[in-house]
Design a protein around this motif. Structure first.
Motif, short mmCIF file in Angstrom:
data_model
loop_
_atom_site.label_atom_id
_atom_site.label_comp_id
_atom_site.label_asym_id
_atom_site.label_seq_id
_atom_site.Cartn_x
_atom_site.Cartn_y
_atom_site.Cartn_z
N ASP A 134 0.83 -1.20 0.00
CA ASP A 134 0.00 0.00 0.00
C ASP A 134 0.87 1.25 0.00
O ASP A 134 0.61 2.20 -0.73
CB ASP A 134 -0.93 0.01 1.22
N ALA A 135 1.91 1.25 0.82
CA ALA A 135 2.81 2.40 0.90
C ALA A 135 3.51 2.62 -0.43
O ALA A 135 3.57 3.75 -0.94
CB ALA A 135 3.84 2.19 2.02
N ILE A 136 4.02 1.56 -1.03
CA ILE A 136 4.73 1.68 -2.31
C ILE A 136 3.80 2.16 -3.42
O ILE A 136 4.16 3.02 -4.22
CB ILE A 136 5.40 0.34 -2.67
N GLY A 137 2.58 1.63 -3.45
CA GLY A 137 1.61 2.08 -4.44
C GLY A 137 1.32 3.57 -4.32
O GLY A 137 1.24 4.29 -5.32
N SER A 138 1.21 4.06 -3.09
CA SER A 138 0.95 5.48 -2.87
C SER A 138 2.15 6.34 -3.25
O SER A 138 2.00 7.42 -3.81
CB SER A 138 0.58 5.73 -1.41
N ILE A 139 3.35 5.85 -2.97
CA ILE A 139 4.56 6.57 -3.36
C ILE A 139 4.64 6.67 -4.88
O ILE A 139 4.90 7.75 -5.44
CB ILE A 139 5.83 5.87 -2.80
N GLU A 140 4.39 5.55 -5.57
CA GLU A 140 4.44 5.55 -7.03
C GLU A 140 3.42 6.52 -7.62
O GLU A 140 3.73 7.27 -8.56
CB GLU A 140 4.22 4.15 -7.57
N GLN A 141 2.21 6.53 -7.08
CA GLN A 141 1.17 7.45 -7.55
C GLN A 141 1.60 8.90 -7.35
O GLN A 141 1.42 9.73 -8.22
CB GLN A 141 -0.14 7.23 -6.80
N TRP A 142 2.17 9.20 -6.18
CA TRP A 142 2.59 10.56 -5.89
C TRP A 142 3.70 10.99 -6.84
O TRP A 142 3.65 12.09 -7.40
CB TRP A 142 3.05 10.66 -4.43
N VAL A 143 4.70 10.14 -7.04
CA VAL A 143 5.82 10.49 -7.92
C VAL A 143 5.32 10.74 -9.34
O VAL A 143 5.74 11.69 -10.00
CB VAL A 143 6.91 9.39 -7.90
N CYS A 144 4.41 9.89 -9.82
CA CYS A 144 3.89 10.03 -11.18
C CYS A 144 3.00 11.25 -11.34
O CYS A 144 2.93 11.83 -12.43
CB CYS A 144 3.12 8.78 -11.59
N GLY A 145 2.31 11.64 -10.28
CA GLY A 145 1.32 12.71 -10.39
C GLY A 145 1.75 14.07 -9.86
O GLY A 145 0.98 15.02 -9.91
N SER A 146 2.97 14.18 -9.36
CA SER A 146 3.38 15.44 -8.77
C SER A 146 4.87 15.68 -9.02
O SER A 146 5.66 14.74 -9.05
CB SER A 146 3.13 15.41 -7.26
N SER A 147 5.22 16.93 -9.18
CA SER A 147 6.63 17.28 -9.32
C SER A 147 7.18 17.88 -8.02
O SER A 147 8.32 18.32 -7.97
CB SER A 147 6.82 18.27 -10.47
N CYS A 148 6.36 17.89 -6.95
CA CYS A 148 6.78 18.42 -5.66
C CYS A 148 7.94 17.60 -5.09
O CYS A 148 7.98 16.38 -5.23
CB CYS A 148 5.63 18.40 -4.66
N GLN A 149 8.85 18.27 -4.44
CA GLN A 149 9.99 17.60 -3.83
C GLN A 149 9.64 17.02 -2.46
O GLN A 149 10.31 16.11 -1.99
CB GLN A 149 11.16 18.57 -3.68
N HIS A 150 8.60 17.56 -1.81
CA HIS A 150 8.22 17.13 -0.46
C HIS A 150 6.69 17.08 -0.39
O HIS A 150 6.02 17.94 -0.95
CB HIS A 150 8.74 18.10 0.59
N ALA A 151 6.16 16.10 0.33
CA ALA A 151 4.70 15.99 0.44
C ALA A 151 4.30 15.15 1.63
O ALA A 151 5.11 14.39 2.18
CB ALA A 151 4.13 15.38 -0.84
N VAL A 152 3.04 15.30 2.02
CA VAL A 152 2.39 14.41 2.97
C VAL A 152 1.32 13.67 2.17
O VAL A 152 0.51 14.29 1.49
CB VAL A 152 1.74 15.19 4.14
N VAL A 153 1.35 12.33 2.22
CA VAL A 153 0.44 11.51 1.41
C VAL A 153 -0.32 10.58 2.33
O VAL A 153 0.27 9.87 3.13
CB VAL A 153 1.22 10.69 0.36
N SER A 154 -1.65 10.59 2.21
CA SER A 154 -2.49 9.65 2.95
C SER A 154 -2.59 8.36 2.16
O SER A 154 -2.97 8.38 0.98
CB SER A 154 -3.88 10.22 3.20
N VAL A 155 -2.26 7.25 2.79
CA VAL A 155 -2.28 5.93 2.15
C VAL A 155 -3.61 5.27 2.44
O VAL A 155 -4.08 5.28 3.58
CB VAL A 155 -1.11 5.06 2.67
N ILE A 156 -4.20 4.68 1.44
CA ILE A 156 -5.43 3.92 1.61
C ILE A 156 -5.11 2.45 1.43
O ILE A 156 -4.48 2.06 0.46
CB ILE A 156 -6.50 4.36 0.59
N ALA A 157 -5.51 1.64 2.39
CA ALA A 157 -5.26 0.20 2.31
C ALA A 157 -6.10 -0.39 1.19
O ALA A 157 -7.29 -0.15 1.11
CB ALA A 157 -5.59 -0.47 3.64
N SER A 158 -5.46 -1.13 0.30
CA SER A 158 -6.17 -1.75 -0.82
C SER A 158 -6.70 -3.12 -0.41
O SER A 158 -6.27 -3.69 0.58
CB SER A 158 -5.24 -1.88 -2.03
N ASN A 159 -7.61 -3.64 -1.22
CA ASN A 159 -8.13 -4.99 -0.93
C ASN A 159 -7.23 -6.01 -1.52
O ASN A 159 -7.00 -6.38 -2.46
CB ASN A 159 -9.55 -5.14 -1.46
#
Length: 124
Positions: free
Chosen positions: A99-124
């Motif tokens: 779940d953490a890795i999926g959220s990191i990948e989504q953030w990297v692909c969708g944002s050019s920000c160098q720093h962020a706070v990301v809420s992770v959602i547990a997948s099924n």
């Protein structure tokens, strides 16, 4: 009461059918991840040094800290690639490394920000 299930009983049957219960919102053949609590140490081992590919680049995950509070688990992560980024992940307790890795990948692909706070959602 426990019931032994032979492998021959499984083809073409759902877990709900075998267990004797049905849930109207689940379709037959739908897989659900069975979750257990992941310890801080296990999560650290699963994330530290892991390589991911996102936004056309490879990134190495560096875990700076993992902190549990009453409601969430917080993971401070650095990403090392052609550039460096940091992210603070806010995870529900049942979330895992995938779940953490999926959220990191989504953030990297969708944002050019160098720093962020990301809420992770547990997948099924």
């Amino acid at each position: 009461m426990h019931r032994l299930i032979a492998f021959e009983d499984l083809p073409g049957r759902s877990i709900a059918h075998i267990a004797g219960s049905t849930h109207p919102r689940r379709l037959l053949g739908t897989l659900t991840k069975i979750r257990g609590g992941v310890s801080t140490h296990e999560l650290l081992q699963q994330l530290r040094g892991r390589m991911i590919d996102a936004a056309g680049q490879s990134w190495r995950i560096e875990v700076y800290s993992i902190v549990d509070d009453d409601a969430h688990r917080w993971i401070q992560v650095g990403l090392a690639g052609r550039e460096e980024r940091t992210v603070l992940l806010k995870l529900p307790y049942m979330a895992d490394a995938d779940d953490a890795i999926g959220s990191i990948e989504q953030w990297v692909c969708g944002s050019s920000c160098q720093h962020a706070v990301v809420s992770v959602i547990a997948s099924n």
